[in-house]
Design a protein around this motif. Structure first.
Motif, short mmCIF file in Angstrom:
data_model
loop_
_atom_site.label_atom_id
_atom_site.label_comp_id
_atom_site.label_asym_id
_atom_site.label_seq_id
_atom_site.Cartn_x
_atom_site.Cartn_y
_atom_site.Cartn_z
N HIS A 188 7.68 8.96 8.68
CA HIS A 188 7.22 10.17 9.22
C HIS A 188 6.94 10.20 10.69
O HIS A 188 7.67 11.00 11.57
CB HIS A 188 5.93 10.72 8.44
N SER A 235 2.27 4.53 0.71
CA SER A 235 2.35 5.79 2.04
C SER A 235 2.34 5.10 3.15
O SER A 235 2.42 5.88 4.18
CB SER A 235 1.10 6.61 1.89
N VAL A 236 2.32 3.57 3.30
CA VAL A 236 2.45 3.02 4.51
C VAL A 236 3.90 3.24 5.33
O VAL A 236 4.01 3.70 6.27
CB VAL A 236 1.86 1.72 4.61
N ILE A 246 -4.98 13.27 8.97
CA ILE A 246 -6.28 13.35 8.82
C ILE A 246 -6.88 14.83 9.48
O ILE A 246 -8.07 15.23 9.27
CB ILE A 246 -7.15 12.11 9.10
N ASN A 294 -1.59 -1.33 9.60
CA ASN A 294 -0.83 -0.81 8.43
C ASN A 294 0.61 -1.30 8.66
O ASN A 294 1.49 -1.89 8.00
CB ASN A 294 -0.99 0.58 8.11
N GLU A 322 0.76 -1.15 0.03
CA GLU A 322 -0.08 -0.23 0.01
C GLU A 322 0.94 1.31 0.02
O GLU A 322 1.71 1.34 0.91
CB GLU A 322 -1.02 0.21 1.16
N ALA A 378 4.40 7.00 5.95
CA ALA A 378 3.91 7.26 7.12
C ALA A 378 4.70 6.74 8.51
O ALA A 378 4.90 7.47 9.38
CB ALA A 378 2.56 7.03 7.14
N GLY A 418 -5.24 1.73 10.62
CA GLY A 418 -3.95 2.56 10.35
C GLY A 418 -2.93 2.02 11.36
O GLY A 418 -1.66 1.86 10.85
N THR A 432 -11.13 1.96 11.86
CA THR A 432 -10.32 2.81 11.00
C THR A 432 -8.83 3.15 11.97
O THR A 432 -7.75 3.12 11.03
CB THR A 432 -10.85 3.99 10.49
#
Ligand SMILES: CC(C)(COP(=O)([O-])OP(=O)([O-])OC[C@H]1O[C@@H](n2cnc3c(N)ncnc32)[C@H](O)[C@@H]1OP(=O)([O-])[O-])[C@@H](O)C(=O)NCCC(=O)NCCSC(=O)C[C@@](C)(O)CC(=O)[O-]
Ligand SMILES: NC(=O)C1=CN([C@@H]2O[C@H](COP(=O)(O)OP(=O)(O)OC[C@H]3O[C@@H](n4cnc5c(N)ncnc54)[C@H](O)[C@@H]3O)[C@@H](O)[C@H]2O)C=CC1
Length: 403
Positions: free
Chosen positions: A78, A71-72, A346, A245, A69, A75, A242, A238
């Motif tokens: 990050h 951007s996992v 988000i 992930n 996936e 992220a 995340g 959700t």
């Protein structure tokens, strides 16, 4: 011969004869994979990425992540870089053991107190039989029994040392089941199998200075989102996705059983009968505190870990002296990093800005175009912030028409 008895190359020939186009694969690799699973006909590849500088308990790690996936990994990187600016992650693995369950069908002759008196003897017998586990520092730790009408439920706690321990625990349970069958009043052993109930819990905690994430308002929004995740199941599930992930990506890279962790995490999230966020972000003295506890029935030996070169590569990336406790702490740390990065996205610009920028590469990869054209299409999509497969095709056409 049955399909499963054929050589992998013969299975491939059968599929190809049906008109199925298979990817080429090196014969040695195919035969190796055939030793790991059943009905093997090929392989599925995943990109392996790394997170730099995950600071856990004063040590710095490169962390391998296997995930498709977009951007996992970005992220996780990050989140990890924010943690690095804030003293890193404080984590603790509590490897007390994994559970096993034996259920007996009994009649009136059965006495629970008689069984309870024999429990120390049963533990000794199991530890004498499975002496290699004792040598590794593990063993059968406790057994408790509970009767409900004509069923007796035994809960067995087994410390699997450095392994995940499913196979050893099942062997111990079946051994104990055979001994228990000889007890007065035991009609039959219904089953003896390990339980994936949350165990081997690992906690991770971070303390973030709001100035490192865009200020107090941002930190307060993260805490508010976390409160919503505690109360609202739509958000909780959700939020937990995340977290998983990152967790699943490290589990996959290190050859661990992500199904076991996923099923146990779902129970942990639902402990008071209400499904909640597994993580908690709160404000304390103007600092943002993040906490996450996960069941980590993982191992650094056992299963297919030693047999797989790709998994051994992941352990080489993690570095020396990564035992099962440390690996659990790293995995929960990555879960918390992915969680913070997602919450930040988000609660500020929205998820699509960062995620879709990276997802756009997938749309571009699908194009029947030269490398130069693909580069141009990607650049234009990012510039226009418009991400879709059809827009990628439109841009390509425009480039070719000289617009
Ligand atoms: C994608 C970013 C990181 C962009 O983040 P950004 O702030 O737009 O970009 P940036 O260029 O300022 O990068 C910030 C840092 O991210 C890392 N980073 C940035 N780009 C890369 C890259 N290509 N490869 C590796 N690392 C990268 C890197 O550490 C970088 O710092 P730097 O080193 O530049 O000082 C950010 O928007 C983000 O973290 N978003 C969250 C993405 C996410 O969670 N994706 C998963 C898919 S969505 C999902 O599955 C579930 C979810 C999110 O809904 C769960 C939930 O709702 O809680
Ligand atoms: N419900 C579930 O979760 C189930 C999971 N599984 C699968 O079982 C597999 C897990 O395998 P395991 O049982 O962990 O592996 P395994 O069967 O290879 O056993 C691990 C071995 O490692 C030994 N060991 C422990 N510490 C050690 C150390 N420090 N050095 C050397 N050896 C050590 C143990 O004594 C044990 O014999 C996974 O593939 C999982 O998918 C299988 C059945 C059910």
């Amino acid at each position: 011969m049955k399909f499963y008895q054929l050589k992998p190359e013969q299975r491939r020939e059968l599929l190809q004869a049906e008109g199925i186009k298979l990817e080429k694969i090196n014969e040695e690799v195919l035969n190796r994979l055939d030793e790991l699973s059943e009905n093997v006909i090929g392989q599925l590849r995943l990109p392996l990425g790394v997170v730099q500088q995950l600071h856990v308990n004063g040590r710095e790690f490169w962390v391998p992540m296997a995930v498709e996936e977009p951007s996992v990994v970005a992220a996780a990187n990050h989140g990890a870089s924010i943690f690095a600016k804030n003293g890193g992650i404080f984590a603790q693995s509590m490897r007390t053991g994994i559970y096993g369950q034996i259920v007996l069908k009994v009649n009136d002759e059965f006495s629970l107190s008689n069984l309870n008196n024999k429990i120390p003897k049963l533990i000794d017998l199991a530890n004498q039989e499975f002496v290699s586990l004792i040598k590794h520092g593990g063993g059968t730790r406790t057994i408790s029994a509970d009767q409900k009408e004509n069923l007796v439920y035994l809960k067995v706690l087994v410390d699997p040392a450095e392994a995940m321990g499913a196979n050893k625990t099942n062997s111990i349970l079946e051994f104990l089941g055979r001994k228990l069958k000889q007890f007065a009043g035991v009609e039959e052993k219904l089953f003896a199998i390990l339980s994936n109930y949350p165990s081997q819990l690992t906690k991770a905690k971070v303390k973030i200075d709001p100035n490192t994430i865009g200020g107090l308002k941002v930190a307060e929004r993260v805490a508010l989102l976390s409160k919503i995740g505690y109360e609202n199941v739509y958000r909780a599930v959700t939020n937990n996705k995340g977290i998983m992930n990152g967790v699943d990506a490290v589990l996959l890279a290190t050859g661990n059983d992500y199904r076991a962790i996923e099923s146990a995490a779902a129970v942990l999230a639902n402990q008071d009968g209400h499904y909640r966020s597994l993580s908690k972000w709160t404000m304390e003295n103007n600092m943002l505190i993040g906490e996450l506890t996960l069941p980590m029935a993982i191992g650094v030996v056992g299963g297919s870990i030693k047999a797989r070169k790709d998994v051994q590569q992941s352990f080489a990336i993690l570095g020396k002296n990564v035992d099962s406790k440390t690996l659990g702490e790293i995995i929960v740390g990555i879960g918390l990093a992915n969680n913070l990065a997602a919450l930040l996205a988000i609660s500020t610009v929205g998820i699509q800005a960062g995620h879709m920028k990276l997802q756009a590469r997938n749309f571009v990869a699908e194009l029947n175009a030269s490398e130069q054209e693909k580069k141009q299409v990607l650049g234009r999509m990012i510039e226009e912030k418009k991400y879709s497969e059809s827009h990628a095709r439109e841009i390509l056409q425009e480039i070719r028409e000289g617009n």
